[in-house]
Motif scaffolding. Structure first.
Motif, PDB file in Angstrom:
ATOM      1  N   PRO A   1       0.762  -1.248   0.000  1.00  0.00           N
ATOM      2  CA  PRO A   1       0.000   0.000   0.000  1.00  0.00           C
ATOM      3  C   PRO A   1       0.797   1.304   0.000  1.00  0.00           C
ATOM      4  O   PRO A   1       1.247   1.812   1.025  1.00  0.00           O
ATOM      5  CB  PRO A   1      -0.866  -0.108   1.250  1.00  0.00           C
ATOM      6  CG  PRO A   1      -1.000  -1.549   1.477  1.00  0.00           C
ATOM      7  CD  PRO A   1       0.337  -2.114   1.092  1.00  0.00           C
TER       8      PRO A   1
ATOM      9  N   ASN B   1       0.081   5.138  -2.308  1.00  0.00           N
ATOM     10  CA  ASN B   1      -1.134   5.936  -2.473  1.00  0.00           C
ATOM     11  C   ASN B   1      -2.114   5.363  -3.496  1.00  0.00           C
ATOM     12  O   ASN B   1      -3.329   5.397  -3.288  1.00  0.00           O
ATOM     13  CB  ASN B   1      -0.795   7.396  -2.793  1.00  0.00           C
ATOM     14  CG  ASN B   1       0.340   7.543  -3.780  1.00  0.00           C
ATOM     15  OD1 ASN B   1       0.534   6.709  -4.663  1.00  0.00           O
ATOM     16  ND2 ASN B   1       1.110   8.609  -3.626  1.00  0.00           N
TER      17      ASN B   1
ATOM     18  N   ALA C   1      -3.856   2.281  -2.018  1.00  0.00           N
ATOM     19  CA  ALA C   1      -4.850   2.645  -1.002  1.00  0.00           C
ATOM     20  C   ALA C   1      -6.186   2.980  -1.649  1.00  0.00           C
ATOM     21  O   ALA C   1      -7.252   2.552  -1.165  1.00  0.00           O
ATOM     22  CB  ALA C   1      -4.342   3.824  -0.176  1.00  0.00           C
TER      23      ALA C   1
ATOM     24  N   ASN D   1      -0.607   0.895   6.672  1.00  0.00           N
ATOM     25  CA  ASN D   1      -1.435   1.575   5.680  1.00  0.00           C
ATOM     26  C   ASN D   1      -2.636   0.728   5.290  1.00  0.00           C
ATOM     27  O   ASN D   1      -3.761   1.245   5.143  1.00  0.00           O
ATOM     28  CB  ASN D   1      -0.604   1.909   4.439  1.00  0.00           C
ATOM     29  CG  ASN D   1       0.460   2.955   4.696  1.00  0.00           C
ATOM     30  OD1 ASN D   1       0.517   3.549   5.778  1.00  0.00           O
ATOM     31  ND2 ASN D   1       1.320   3.191   3.729  1.00  0.00           N
TER      32      ASN D   1
ATOM     33  N   VAL E   1      -6.627   1.810   5.726  1.00  0.00           N
ATOM     34  CA  VAL E   1      -7.592   1.931   4.630  1.00  0.00           C
ATOM     35  C   VAL E   1      -8.825   1.074   4.900  1.00  0.00           C
ATOM     36  O   VAL E   1      -9.951   1.467   4.573  1.00  0.00           O
ATOM     37  CB  VAL E   1      -6.937   1.573   3.278  1.00  0.00           C
ATOM     38  CG1 VAL E   1      -7.968   1.631   2.158  1.00  0.00           C
ATOM     39  CG2 VAL E   1      -5.790   2.532   2.970  1.00  0.00           C
TER      40      VAL E   1
ATOM     41  N   LEU F   1       1.698   7.293   1.736  1.00  0.00           N
ATOM     42  CA  LEU F   1       0.418   7.952   1.462  1.00  0.00           C
ATOM     43  C   LEU F   1       0.596   9.453   1.293  1.00  0.00           C
ATOM     44  O   LEU F   1      -0.162  10.258   1.845  1.00  0.00           O
ATOM     45  CB  LEU F   1      -0.585   7.629   2.569  1.00  0.00           C
ATOM     46  CG  LEU F   1      -0.888   6.142   2.765  1.00  0.00           C
ATOM     47  CD1 LEU F   1      -1.921   5.929   3.859  1.00  0.00           C
ATOM     48  CD2 LEU F   1      -1.341   5.481   1.463  1.00  0.00           C
TER      49      LEU F   1
END
Length: 350
Positions: free
Chosen positions: A52, A54, A57, A89, A93, A130
């Motif tokens: 993960p 960005n 995600a 991450n 999410v 992220l």
């Protein structure tokens, strides 16, 4: 999880043999098709195998919001950033999607199967993956079952129903196929995001070339894409439109993806951000997102200073070698507008 090199080589040979037996089945699919591939149609049980950053995600958020997908598990693979941060991450999410405690997140292979070093991609994902978003603490903890064992269990429990949405390196998927080659024909499909079309070699194959080689030779039904910029593009105007939604999801998108947008436009001269992972997910949610596919024989380069991890395909008549039977379907054209509608619908939800 460790594996002896003799086991690895034996598994690679077995995977290759299985791929030869399964090739005749897949060759029946058209060489270039403007109709939806059968394996993409209908309701899917999905395992999301991911690293993960960005784009992952957002893809996870899309999958967890889709009525047509039953996400059985999220398994974390080595790839974009530090492994422990990838796990954090993924857990975050799941919480953002309102699925905390309902979707298990499994730790898996923390390094490529041959334990070779690989590059990370903080330049596009940010230090923690992220963008500028700082991941808060979450209550959910990783499931104690190893990702490789979770993949084997779920596929065996639901033969013919499970699609692996492979958004990162294929380390977990390859290890599952090495330990249990019989699950390859049990899979409904593997939807693999190889990497951005303007990156050579594509990142997710380069992160673990041996794993990609094992998967492509396994006999599992594979659909993949190279993240072409015209198919998965989000322009500055699209970002401005997303900002108007003013939901927790849209605000997360803006903070986590601005770095991706700036990098793609400045360093790669793209007309916006390229989003291969969300595009592949949209194709499972709505198969009509995939407009055209080409049946190919794909091979992974395991040597070469500059080309290790590259995915090679095409006919060989110039060197008088026969073209091998197809082992994958390459998506060569997708519907950008249909993709964006699915993404916007996901981000509008509170």
């Amino acid at each position: 999880m460790k594996i002896d090199r003799r086991v690895l080589l034996g598994g690679m040979l077995a995977a290759g043999a299985l791929g030869t037996r399964a090739a005749a089945v897949r060759a029946a699919e058209p060489g270039v098709s403007d109709v939806v591939l059968p394996r993409l149609a209908g309701h899917h049980r999905v395992i999301i195998d991911t690293d993960p950053g960005n784009d992952d995600a957002i893809a996870i958020l899309m999958a967890l919001s889709a009525p047509s997908l039953s996400v059985e598990a999220i398994t974390v693979a080595p790839g974009n950033i530090r492994y422990d941060q990838e796990v954090r991450n993924a857990l975050f999410v799941v919480e953002l999607a309102g699925q905390a405690g309902r979707i298990p997140v499994h730790r898996g292979m923390t390094h490529p199967i041959m334990d070779r070093p690989y590059a990370t991609a903080t330049f596009i994902h940010g230090r923690d993956g992220l963008g500028d978003f700082e991941v808060p603490p979450v209550k959910q903890q990783p499931d104690p079952e190893h990702a490789v064992e979770a993949i084997r269990r779920i596929v065996r429990q639901h033969p013919g129903e499970v699609v692996i949405l492979a958004l990162g390196s294929l380390s977990n998927v390859a290890m599952a196929l090495l330990l249990d080659p019989a699950i390859a024909p049990m899979l409904k499909g593997i939807q693999f995001v190889a990497g951005a079309g303007n990156a050579v070699p594509p990142f997710n194959a380069m992160a673990d070339p041996e794993a990609a080689d094992i998967v492509f030779r396994s006999g599992a039904p594979i659909t993949f894409g190279l993240g072409g910029p015209t198919d998965s593009i989000l322009t500055r105007e699209d970002f401005a439109h997303i900002a108007t939604f003013d939901t927790p999801r849209s605000r997360f998108f803006m903070r986590s993806n601005q770095k991706r947008l700036d990098f793609e436009m400045s360093a790669r001269n793209a007309p916006g951000s390229v989003n291969g992972d969300p595009l592949a997910t949209a194709m499972l949610i709505d198969p009509a997102v995939g407009i055209a596919f080409k049946a190919i024989h794909a091979r992974v380069e395991l040597e070469g200073q500059w080309t290790r991890g590259d995915i090679l395909y095409g006919e060989n008549r110039y060197n008088m070698q026969p073209t091998l039977p197809p082992n994958a379907n390459l998506c060569v054209k997708a519907d950008n507008e249909r993709f964006k509608r699915i993404l916007f619908d996901t981000l509008r939800r509170s």
